[in-house]
Design a protein around this motif. Sequence first.
Motif, short mmCIF file in Angstrom:
data_model
loop_
_atom_site.label_atom_id
_atom_site.label_comp_id
_atom_site.label_asym_id
_atom_site.label_seq_id
_atom_site.Cartn_x
_atom_site.Cartn_y
_atom_site.Cartn_z
N LEU A 1 0.85 -1.18 0.00
CA LEU A 1 0.00 0.00 0.00
C LEU A 1 0.89 1.24 0.00
N ALA A 2 0.63 2.15 -0.94
CA ALA A 2 1.34 3.42 -0.99
C ALA A 2 0.41 4.53 -0.53
N LEU A 3 0.95 5.49 0.21
CA LEU A 3 0.16 6.58 0.78
C LEU A 3 0.48 7.88 0.03
N PHE A 4 -0.55 8.47 -0.58
CA PHE A 4 -0.37 9.66 -1.42
C PHE A 4 -1.19 10.82 -0.89
N GLY A 5 -0.57 11.99 -0.84
CA GLY A 5 -1.29 13.23 -0.63
C GLY A 5 -1.58 13.88 -1.96
N SER A 6 -1.79 15.19 -1.94
CA SER A 6 -2.15 15.90 -3.17
C SER A 6 -0.96 16.27 -4.03
N HIS A 7 0.26 15.88 -3.60
CA HIS A 7 1.46 16.25 -4.35
C HIS A 7 1.53 15.58 -5.71
N MET A 8 0.91 14.42 -5.85
CA MET A 8 1.00 13.65 -7.10
C MET A 8 -0.12 12.63 -7.14
N SER A 9 -0.62 12.37 -8.34
CA SER A 9 -1.63 11.34 -8.52
C SER A 9 -0.96 9.96 -8.56
N ALA A 10 -1.49 9.03 -7.78
CA ALA A 10 -0.93 7.67 -7.81
C ALA A 10 -1.04 7.06 -9.19
N GLU A 11 -2.12 7.36 -9.90
CA GLU A 11 -2.31 6.80 -11.25
C GLU A 11 -1.18 7.24 -12.17
N ARG A 12 -0.78 8.50 -12.07
CA ARG A 12 0.29 9.00 -12.94
C ARG A 12 1.60 8.28 -12.70
N THR A 13 1.87 7.90 -11.45
CA THR A 13 3.16 7.28 -11.14
C THR A 13 3.25 5.85 -11.62
N GLY A 14 2.10 5.19 -11.83
CA GLY A 14 2.13 3.79 -12.25
C GLY A 14 2.45 2.82 -11.13
N ILE A 15 2.32 3.26 -9.87
CA ILE A 15 2.70 2.39 -8.76
C ILE A 15 1.66 1.31 -8.48
N GLU A 16 0.43 1.52 -8.90
CA GLU A 16 -0.62 0.54 -8.61
C GLU A 16 -0.52 -0.65 -9.55
N ARG A 17 -0.43 -1.83 -8.97
CA ARG A 17 -0.34 -3.08 -9.71
C ARG A 17 -1.38 -4.03 -9.14
N GLU A 18 -1.43 -5.25 -9.65
CA GLU A 18 -2.34 -6.25 -9.08
C GLU A 18 -2.02 -6.49 -7.61
N HIS B 1 -4.70 15.67 2.19
CA HIS B 1 -3.59 15.99 3.10
C HIS B 1 -3.22 14.73 3.87
N LEU B 2 -1.96 14.32 3.79
CA LEU B 2 -1.54 13.10 4.47
C LEU B 2 -1.74 13.18 5.98
N SER B 3 -1.65 14.36 6.53
CA SER B 3 -1.84 14.50 7.99
C SER B 3 -3.27 14.16 8.41
N ALA B 4 -4.18 14.16 7.43
CA ALA B 4 -5.58 13.85 7.74
C ALA B 4 -5.93 12.38 7.49
N LEU B 5 -4.94 11.58 7.09
CA LEU B 5 -5.19 10.16 6.84
C LEU B 5 -5.06 9.41 8.16
N PRO B 6 -6.15 8.85 8.69
CA PRO B 6 -6.09 8.23 10.02
C PRO B 6 -5.44 6.85 9.99
N ILE B 7 -4.87 6.48 11.12
CA ILE B 7 -4.23 5.17 11.27
C ILE B 7 -5.22 4.05 11.02
N GLU B 8 -6.45 4.22 11.50
CA GLU B 8 -7.45 3.16 11.37
C GLU B 8 -7.71 2.81 9.91
N ARG B 9 -7.70 3.81 9.03
CA ARG B 9 -7.96 3.53 7.61
C ARG B 9 -6.81 2.73 7.00
N VAL B 10 -5.60 3.06 7.40
CA VAL B 10 -4.44 2.31 6.89
C VAL B 10 -4.46 0.89 7.43
N LEU B 11 -4.77 0.73 8.70
CA LEU B 11 -4.88 -0.61 9.29
C LEU B 11 -5.93 -1.45 8.58
#
Length: 313
Positions: free
Chosen positions: A264-281, A290-300
């Motif tokens: 799992l990669a964590l992205f803020g508004s600095h760049m679109s994950a789709e543009r980077t091509g990091i998402e795979r199967e 804003h990454l500071s607003a991403l709660p731990i529970e959601r990542v868990l």
Amino acid sequence: MGRILIIKHGAFGDVIQCEGALRDIREHRKDDEIVVLTTPPYRRLFERCPWVDRVMVDERAPRWRLGLMWKLGKQLKAEKFDMVYDLQNSPRTASYFRWFFQDTNWSGTAPGCSHPHRAKHPKKIRTLDRLAGQLKDAGVPVRHTRHPDVSWLAEDVTALLTEAGVTRPYIVLIPGSSARHPQKRWPYYAALARRLIEDGQQVVIAPGPDELELAETIPGIKLHGPRGFINWFEFAGVLKGAAFVVGNDTGPTHLAAHIGAPGLALFGSHMSAERTGIERENFTALEVAHLSALPIERVLDEIYLRAKLPAPA
């Protein structure tokens, strides 16, 4: 036999992503010698690449250092390359076309290039699609460009893990990022690590030389080599054996995605994950404003949804 030059200066994540393009060029140019021009940090990576015959190093001297630029140009011209694939596509490499390669077949975004990549494949589209478009325009069949696989980077790290007391399954956290982009760092890795450890999971961190202090603030097993950090090939082996990886938008996370690790990669508004091509199967991304607003529970929740891990007690 011809001689082919591929230019790829960096950065680390981009070097990882160009692996499939290198393989497509290799298959298209089976009988030719393939040389990569890169910068010193990536020399060893390309020397290990099975699709490359030889590596040349470009120190990227300031262009006003005319003596050094003349020396580089002399070295490149002496090679008498039949074809140049500019996978860096930067203003600097465009200047190489003007200065060193005007009489050489060229695939890239340099002014005067016979392939219209500047108009058809701007940098706002996905990195892997842009590379695929460039190769297709240059007559290279595209089979692997959109599916990099850097498994060949991974070393056997059984002894390293045993010495550190790591047993499977384990979760790797990648809490750092380039010092130039602190906005890419999710600030709650320490709290995430504590929660995972409380759940009975094993957390592993393999900090780079710029992340040693950061790693000390995060619970878990730290992997340190003789210099205080392990090398890229050992790190690739650690990632390849991981049950799950969580990281920021940074080169090591791209390495995890393209080595086949689930994660799992964590992205803020600095760049679109789709543009980077990091998402795979095997790899997905969470994007928030804003990454500071991403709660731990959601990542868990994402970790336990996607990882084959023992359920929390």
